[in-house]
Scaffold this active site. Structure first.
Site, PDB file in Angstrom:
ATOM      1  CG  ASP A  33       8.785 -18.733  -0.740  1.00  0.00           C
ATOM      2  OD1 ASP A  33       8.305 -17.767  -1.529  1.00  0.00           O
ATOM      3  OD2 ASP A  33       8.705 -18.959   0.634  1.00  0.00           O
ATOM      4  CB  ALA A  82      12.156 -13.531  -1.062  1.00  0.00           C
ATOM      5  CD  GLU A  84       8.641 -11.346   7.254  1.00  0.00           C
ATOM      6  OE1 GLU A  84       7.391 -11.180   7.406  1.00  0.00           O
ATOM      7  OE2 GLU A  84       9.017 -12.658   7.135  1.00  0.00           O
ATOM      8  CB  THR A 100      13.414 -10.744   5.283  1.00  0.00           C
ATOM      9  OG1 THR A 100      13.351 -11.933   6.127  1.00  0.00           O
ATOM     10  CG2 THR A 100      13.070 -11.047   3.809  1.00  0.00           C
ATOM     11  CB  THR A 125       6.278  -1.160  -2.316  1.00  0.00           C
ATOM     12  OG1 THR A 125       5.128  -0.533  -1.968  1.00  0.00           O
ATOM     13  CG2 THR A 125       7.123  -0.702  -1.139  1.00  0.00           C
ATOM     14  CD  GLU A 127       3.244   0.595   1.984  1.00  0.00           C
ATOM     15  OE1 GLU A 127       3.677   0.514   3.128  1.00  0.00           O
ATOM     16  OE2 GLU A 127       2.172  -0.376   1.842  1.00  0.00           O
ATOM     17  CE1 TYR A 153       6.845  -4.443   2.704  1.00  0.00           C
ATOM     18  CE2 TYR A 153       5.569  -2.407   2.383  1.00  0.00           C
ATOM     19  CZ  TYR A 153       6.263  -3.767   1.791  1.00  0.00           C
ATOM     20  OH  TYR A 153       6.053  -3.867   0.583  1.00  0.00           O
ATOM     21  CG  ASN A 183       0.098  -5.890  -6.813  1.00  0.00           C
ATOM     22  OD1 ASN A 183       0.564  -6.997  -7.632  1.00  0.00           O
ATOM     23  ND2 ASN A 183       0.301  -4.676  -6.918  1.00  0.00           N
ATOM     24  NE  ARG A 276      -1.412  -0.671   8.506  1.00  0.00           N
ATOM     25  CZ  ARG A 276      -1.345  -1.166   7.334  1.00  0.00           C
ATOM     26  NH1 ARG A 276      -1.190  -0.234   6.438  1.00  0.00           N
ATOM     27  NH2 ARG A 276      -1.779  -2.336   7.222  1.00  0.00           N
ATOM     28  N   GLY A 278       1.046   5.511  12.351  1.00  0.00           N
ATOM     29  CA  GLY A 278       1.505   6.163  11.319  1.00  0.00           C
ATOM     30  C   GLY A 278       0.829   5.717   9.952  1.00  0.00           C
TER      31      GLY A 278
HETATM   32  P1  NAD Z   1       3.771 -12.105   0.504  1.00  0.00           P
HETATM   33  O1  NAD Z   1       4.136 -11.873   2.050  1.00  0.00           O
HETATM   34  O2  NAD Z   1       2.666 -12.759  -0.043  1.00  0.00           O
HETATM   35  O3  NAD Z   1       5.092 -13.026  -0.029  1.00  0.00           O
HETATM   36  C1  NAD Z   1       6.309 -13.187   0.284  1.00  0.00           C
HETATM   37  C2  NAD Z   1       7.173 -14.415  -0.059  1.00  0.00           C
HETATM   38  O4  NAD Z   1       8.393 -14.224   0.437  1.00  0.00           O
HETATM   39  C3  NAD Z   1       6.564 -15.788   0.892  1.00  0.00           C
HETATM   40  O5  NAD Z   1       6.247 -16.614   0.007  1.00  0.00           O
HETATM   41  C4  NAD Z   1       7.598 -15.813   1.778  1.00  0.00           C
HETATM   42  O6  NAD Z   1       7.757 -17.246   2.241  1.00  0.00           O
HETATM   43  C5  NAD Z   1       8.658 -15.534   1.164  1.00  0.00           C
HETATM   44  N1  NAD Z   1       9.893 -15.118   1.946  1.00  0.00           N
HETATM   45  C6  NAD Z   1       9.762 -14.176   3.151  1.00  0.00           C
HETATM   46  N2  NAD Z   1      10.951 -14.154   3.631  1.00  0.00           N
HETATM   47  C7  NAD Z   1      11.848 -15.031   3.115  1.00  0.00           C
HETATM   48  C8  NAD Z   1      13.372 -15.157   2.959  1.00  0.00           C
HETATM   49  N3  NAD Z   1      13.990 -14.655   3.987  1.00  0.00           N
HETATM   50  N4  NAD Z   1      13.731 -15.970   1.848  1.00  0.00           N
HETATM   51  C9  NAD Z   1      13.278 -16.556   0.925  1.00  0.00           C
HETATM   52  N5  NAD Z   1      11.831 -16.075   0.954  1.00  0.00           N
HETATM   53  C10 NAD Z   1      11.103 -15.539   2.005  1.00  0.00           C
HETATM   54  O7  NAD Z   1       4.249 -10.786  -0.457  1.00  0.00           O
HETATM   55  P2  NAD Z   1       3.732 -10.243  -1.678  1.00  0.00           P
HETATM   56  O8  NAD Z   1       2.600  -9.435  -1.451  1.00  0.00           O
HETATM   57  O9  NAD Z   1       3.618 -11.226  -2.718  1.00  0.00           O
HETATM   58  O10 NAD Z   1       4.883  -9.232  -2.256  1.00  0.00           O
HETATM   59  C11 NAD Z   1       5.957  -9.660  -2.955  1.00  0.00           C
HETATM   60  C12 NAD Z   1       6.726  -8.495  -3.054  1.00  0.00           C
HETATM   61  O11 NAD Z   1       5.886  -7.335  -3.708  1.00  0.00           O
HETATM   62  C13 NAD Z   1       7.488  -7.807  -1.882  1.00  0.00           C
HETATM   63  O12 NAD Z   1       8.750  -7.700  -2.029  1.00  0.00           O
HETATM   64  C14 NAD Z   1       6.636  -6.724  -1.527  1.00  0.00           C
HETATM   65  O13 NAD Z   1       7.390  -5.525  -0.901  1.00  0.00           O
HETATM   66  C15 NAD Z   1       6.313  -6.280  -3.027  1.00  0.00           C
HETATM   67  N6  NAD Z   1       5.106  -5.598  -3.319  1.00  0.00           N
HETATM   68  C16 NAD Z   1       3.847  -5.986  -2.722  1.00  0.00           C
HETATM   69  C17 NAD Z   1       2.655  -5.270  -3.131  1.00  0.00           C
HETATM   70  C18 NAD Z   1       1.292  -5.673  -2.452  1.00  0.00           C
HETATM   71  O14 NAD Z   1       0.453  -5.185  -2.627  1.00  0.00           O
HETATM   72  N7  NAD Z   1       1.265  -7.033  -1.966  1.00  0.00           N
HETATM   73  C19 NAD Z   1       2.780  -4.042  -3.913  1.00  0.00           C
HETATM   74  C20 NAD Z   1       3.935  -3.560  -4.113  1.00  0.00           C
HETATM   75  C21 NAD Z   1       5.014  -4.402  -3.904  1.00  0.00           C
HETATM   76  O1  DAU Z   2       1.215  -0.059  -1.712  1.00  0.00           O
HETATM   77  C1  DAU Z   2       1.839  -1.295  -1.972  1.00  0.00           C
HETATM   78  C2  DAU Z   2       1.761  -2.090  -0.452  1.00  0.00           C
HETATM   79  O2  DAU Z   2       0.473  -2.372  -0.304  1.00  0.00           O
HETATM   80  C3  DAU Z   2       2.735  -3.096  -0.520  1.00  0.00           C
HETATM   81  O3  DAU Z   2       4.143  -2.810  -0.617  1.00  0.00           O
HETATM   82  C4  DAU Z   2       2.455  -4.003   0.825  1.00  0.00           C
HETATM   83  O4  DAU Z   2       3.492  -5.228   0.841  1.00  0.00           O
HETATM   84  C5  DAU Z   2       1.016  -4.497   0.884  1.00  0.00           C
HETATM   85  O5  DAU Z   2       0.812  -5.310   2.027  1.00  0.00           O
HETATM   86  C6  DAU Z   2       0.069  -3.208   0.437  1.00  0.00           C
HETATM   87  O6  DAU Z   2       0.298  -2.356   2.015  1.00  0.00           O
HETATM   88  P1  DAU Z   2      -0.977  -1.775   2.768  1.00  0.00           P
HETATM   89  O7  DAU Z   2      -0.622  -1.392   4.011  1.00  0.00           O
HETATM   90  O8  DAU Z   2      -1.703  -0.692   1.785  1.00  0.00           O
HETATM   91  O9  DAU Z   2      -2.103  -2.916   2.506  1.00  0.00           O
HETATM   92  P2  DAU Z   2      -3.122  -3.636   3.816  1.00  0.00           P
HETATM   93  O10 DAU Z   2      -3.963  -4.535   2.794  1.00  0.00           O
HETATM   94  O11 DAU Z   2      -2.362  -4.106   4.907  1.00  0.00           O
HETATM   95  O12 DAU Z   2      -3.984  -2.348   3.860  1.00  0.00           O
HETATM   96  C7  DAU Z   2      -4.712  -1.850   2.923  1.00  0.00           C
HETATM   97  C8  DAU Z   2      -5.395  -0.504   3.495  1.00  0.00           C
HETATM   98  O13 DAU Z   2      -6.452  -1.122   4.676  1.00  0.00           O
HETATM   99  C9  DAU Z   2      -4.631   0.508   4.696  1.00  0.00           C
HETATM  100  O14 DAU Z   2      -5.041   1.703   4.379  1.00  0.00           O
HETATM  101  C10 DAU Z   2      -4.890  -0.392   5.966  1.00  0.00           C
HETATM  102  C11 DAU Z   2      -6.283  -0.675   5.683  1.00  0.00           C
HETATM  103  N1  DAU Z   2      -6.934  -1.808   6.549  1.00  0.00           N
HETATM  104  C12 DAU Z   2      -6.077  -2.957   6.455  1.00  0.00           C
HETATM  105  C13 DAU Z   2      -6.337  -4.003   7.405  1.00  0.00           C
HETATM  106  C14 DAU Z   2      -5.379  -5.264   7.242  1.00  0.00           C
HETATM  107  C15 DAU Z   2      -7.939  -1.807   7.213  1.00  0.00           C
HETATM  108  O15 DAU Z   2      -8.629  -0.647   7.321  1.00  0.00           O
HETATM  109  N2  DAU Z   2      -8.291  -2.956   8.209  1.00  0.00           N
HETATM  110  C16 DAU Z   2      -7.470  -4.086   8.073  1.00  0.00           C
HETATM  111  O16 DAU Z   2      -7.718  -5.111   8.759  1.00  0.00           O
END
Ligand code: NAD
Ligand code: DAU
Length: 341
Positions: A33, A82, A84, A100, A125, A127, A153, A183, A276, A278
């Site tokens: 990481d 890993a 963004e 990244t 994802t 998305e 993204y 998640n 937001r 888009g």
């Molecule tokens: P997060 O932002 O919490 O964690 C990302 C991690 O990657 C961090 O620990 C960061 O330090 C590390 N990282 C970033 N750039 C890096 C680099 N260049 N080299 C090495 N490490 C690096 O993200 P998350 O929510 O845990 O998501 C993890 C993965 O799951 C991502 O690929 C995201 O697209 C995917 N995903 C997330 C969700 C969600 O709801 N959070 C849903 C579906 C898929």
């Molecule tokens: O669907 C999987 C994706 O879910 C992952 O690929 C992304 O990494 C993860 O960040 C997440 O994306 P979203 O854009 O859906 O998650 P976020 O928590 O940013 O926003 C969830 C919803 O809430 C979205 O419709 C935007 C809205 N929102 C978000 C924030 C941060 C608000 O209304 N207010 C806020 O302040």
């Protein structure tokens, strides 16, 4: 078996590390990481001394470093978390997302090829499929839904998925891809909807809901995602994409109101802010493939999961308070300062 888990100091990656160490004691885990703003070493403190665990700090896009690491460690499996991951940040600054998510993935794919990794798994994802309309609840994302991205993204995640598939077709690299819905759970960074709303509600601060709060997300408890990835690695078919989601659709407003209710806070904390750019309307996964092929089903309903998550945030205040007291303070002002009510 030796696994490389990238992004293991982030939200889902850390939960996956815990899952594997608990349920697969025979697997050695190397966590790589870069510890960006989203990576937090304190998250991994309980496993730092685990005999099957090793932490390495580094960037997945750093070719020389990655080559050296693969040469020394001889990984059997790579699981790439890993990335963004925050849509709003990608709207402010797309470049690091391409660096990244796309180039980092390519670097890992090249190393996996060179050092004969037996399986490369890309954590993707829902998305990448774009969004669904709000007025057609019968529509869902399947693995056949065309890629159609909205934000920098999601475009960067789609780009990396396509590269992964190209390395399979062109070079025969044994890959799998999972595309999961939103998640939630422990160690979720407090810039994302659920932890942001929990932490702000606890401080009696305004809760910024984008637009009218009508957008729909399909929520999955993080441990169910981790279990699905492990099933794909162990039983999934090489070259395949698997969607992961548990039919837990909620509008953002429903989610925020549930949190307020659980915390005994009033709804007047809600403030509607500029939408937001888009903004995707609705995500909803059809999990038929992973359910019928691999027997995966989610174990945690949204009602249980949100209670567990709120409890975790109440019991682990130092984890998120430390984040909120640092660089992130400036982030909130920059991102929300001009949005208005
Ligand atoms: P997060 O932002 O919490 O964690 C990302 C991690 O990657 C961090 O620990 C960061 O330090 C590390 N990282 C970033 N750039 C890096 C680099 N260049 N080299 C090495 N490490 C690096 O993200 P998350 O929510 O845990 O998501 C993890 C993965 O799951 C991502 O690929 C995201 O697209 C995917 N995903 C997330 C969700 C969600 O709801 N959070 C849903 C579906 C898929
Ligand atoms: O669907 C999987 C994706 O879910 C992952 O690929 C992304 O990494 C993860 O960040 C997440 O994306 P979203 O854009 O859906 O998650 P976020 O928590 O940013 O926003 C969830 C919803 O809430 C979205 O419709 C935007 C809205 N929102 C978000 C924030 C941060 C608000 O209304 N207010 C806020 O302040």
């Amino acid at each position: 078996m030796k696994y490389l888990v990238t992004g293991g100091a982030g939200f889902i990656g850390s939960n996956y590390v815990f899952y594997v160490l608990k349920h697969r004691p025979e697997i050695e885990v190397v966590c790589l990481d870069a510890l960006t703003y989203a990576g937090n070493l304190s998250t991994l403190k309980d496993v730092m001394d685990h005999p099957q665990f090793k932490f390495v700090k580094g960037d997945i896009a750093d070719r020389d470093f990655i080559d050296q690491l693969f040469s020394e460690e001889q990984f059997d499996v790579v699981v790439n978390f890993a990335a963004e991951s925050h849509v709003d940040r990608s709207i402010e600054n797309p470049g690091i997302f391409l660096q990244t998510n796309v180039l980092g993935t390519q670097t890992l794919l090249d190393a996996s090829r060179k050092y004969n990794v037996k399986r490369y798994h890309q954590v993707s994802t829902d998305e990448v499929y774009g969004d669904l309309p709000l007025d057609q609840p019968e529509l869902f994302f399947t693995e056949e839904t065309p890629i159609h991205t909205s934000s920098p993204y999601s475009a960067s995640k789609a780009g990396s998925d396509l590269l992964v598939q190209a390395y399979n077709r062109t070079f025969g690299l044994p890959v799998t891809i999972s595309r999961c819905s939103n998640n939630y759970g422990p160690y979720h960074f407090p810039e994302k909807l659920i932890p942001l709303m929990i932490s702000r509600a606890l401080a009696d601060e305004k809760l910024p809901v984008y637009g009218k709060g009508e957008n729909v997300r399909d929520w999955l408890y993080v441990e169910d995602h981790c279990k699905a990835i492990q099933m794909i690695l162990e039983h999934g078919r090489v070259g395949e994409v698997y969607n992961i989601g548990g039919h837990n659709e909620r509008t953002n407003l429903e989610v925020v109101k549930t949190i307020l209710h659980e915390l005994n806070k009033t709804e007047d904390l809600i403030t509607y802010v500029t939408d937001r750019k888009g903004h995707d309307l609705r995500y909803a996964i059809d999990p038929t493939k992973i359910t019928t092929e691999l027997g995966w089903t989610p174990e945690t309903t949204f009602d249980e999961g949100i209670k567990k998550t709120i409890k975790w945030y109440l019991e682990n205040k130092p984890w998120w308070e430390e984040i909120l007291s640092g660089e992130y303070q400036n982030y909130y002002e920059t991102m929300y300062g001009q949005r208005g009510e």
